[in-house]
Design a protein around this motif. Structure first.
Motif, PDB file in Angstrom:
ATOM      1  N   UNK A  65       0.820  -1.215   0.000  1.00 17.43           N
ATOM      2  CA  UNK A  65       0.000   0.000   0.000  1.00 17.43           C
ATOM      3  C   UNK A  65       0.855   1.267   0.000  1.00 17.43           C
ATOM      4  N   UNK A  66       2.158   1.127  -0.181  1.00 21.82           N
ATOM      5  CA  UNK A  66       3.072   2.264  -0.240  1.00 21.82           C
ATOM      6  C   UNK A  66       2.868   3.201   0.951  1.00 21.82           C
ATOM      7  N   UNK A  67       3.000   2.635   2.138  1.00 20.22           N
ATOM      8  CA  UNK A  67       2.823   3.402   3.369  1.00 20.22           C
ATOM      9  C   UNK A  67       4.135   4.072   3.761  1.00 20.22           C
ATOM     10  N   UNK A  68       4.022   5.311   4.159  1.00 18.30           N
ATOM     11  CA  UNK A  68       5.185   6.035   4.646  1.00 18.30           C
ATOM     12  C   UNK A  68       5.324   5.792   6.144  1.00 18.30           C
ATOM     13  N   UNK A  69       6.460   6.190   6.692  1.00 15.55           N
ATOM     14  CA  UNK A  69       6.686   6.016   8.130  1.00 15.55           C
ATOM     15  C   UNK A  69       5.654   6.773   8.960  1.00 15.55           C
ATOM     16  N   UNK A  70       5.244   7.925   8.476  1.00 17.84           N
ATOM     17  CA  UNK A  70       4.269   8.739   9.204  1.00 17.84           C
ATOM     18  C   UNK A  70       2.929   8.013   9.320  1.00 17.84           C
ATOM     19  N   UNK A  71       2.621   7.159   8.338  1.00 20.64           N
ATOM     20  CA  UNK A  71       1.391   6.358   8.361  1.00 20.64           C
ATOM     21  C   UNK A  71       1.439   5.388   9.544  1.00 20.64           C
ATOM     22  N   UNK A  72       2.575   4.723   9.719  1.00 16.39           N
ATOM     23  CA  UNK A  72       2.746   3.792  10.843  1.00 16.39           C
ATOM     24  C   UNK A  72       2.682   4.560  12.165  1.00 16.39           C
ATOM     25  N   UNK A  73       3.326   5.726  12.209  1.00 16.54           N
ATOM     26  CA  UNK A  73       3.277   6.555  13.418  1.00 16.54           C
ATOM     27  C   UNK A  73       1.844   6.935  13.766  1.00 16.54           C
ATOM     28  N   UNK A  74       1.059   7.293  12.760  1.00 17.87           N
ATOM     29  CA  UNK A  74      -0.340   7.682  12.983  1.00 17.87           C
ATOM     30  C   UNK A  74      -1.165   6.498  13.481  1.00 17.87           C
ATOM     31  N   UNK A  75      -0.947   5.327  12.910  1.00 16.53           N
ATOM     32  CA  UNK A  75      -1.671   4.127  13.366  1.00 16.53           C
ATOM     33  C   UNK A  75      -1.326   3.843  14.825  1.00 16.53           C
TER      34      UNK A  75
END
Length: 141
Positions: A65-75
């Protein structure tokens, strides 16, 4: 008269169904789940052609899903708000099961009504008509 007899015979020979003879229609929740699964599949195909190891060097996006690091941080921030113990690592973006879990957590927090257009915009992070059109085209296939 013959039509009446044929109709009567057909009715007599047709076994009754448990719901009064009406065909089963899927519940709205089932339809919604199918559409949501198709959306997730369309996003992953458009983003990476379903490649779990796909990497974008310019943005740092990784995985199906081409997730950035900020996506993981937000989750992880959402999980802290919900007082859940589990956390995701950046490497989990390459795991299709964990990446899908992160996608669901992110969407359920920021898009609780599961609006398709909003889901596409949220995932992309910016408004791109070309991207939205491409995902919707894949969604219709």
């Amino acid at each position: 008269m013959i039509r009446y007899l044929l109709l009567t015979v057909m009715i007599m020979l047709t076994p009754p169904k448990e719901n009064g003879g009406l065909p089963h229609a899927p519940s709205p929740a089932v339809v919604e789940a199918r559409v949501w699964d198709k959306l997730a599949a369309a996003l992953s195909f458009v983003e990476s052609k379903d490649d779990d190891r796909a990497y974008n060097a310019s943005s740092g996006a990784l995985g199906r899903w081409q997730m950035k690091r900020i996506y993981v941080d937000e989750v992880n921030r959402i999980l802290r708000l919900k007082r859940e113990k589990r956390r995701y690592r950046y490497e989990d973006r390459t795991n299709p099961v964990k990446a899908r879990e992160m996608f669901e957590i992110y969407q359920s927090h920021h898009n609780p009504k599961k609006d398709i257009d909003r889901a596409i915009r949220l995932h992309r992070g910016l408004h791109s008509p070309k991207y939205i059109k491409e995902v919707k085209r894949k969604l219709r296939e």
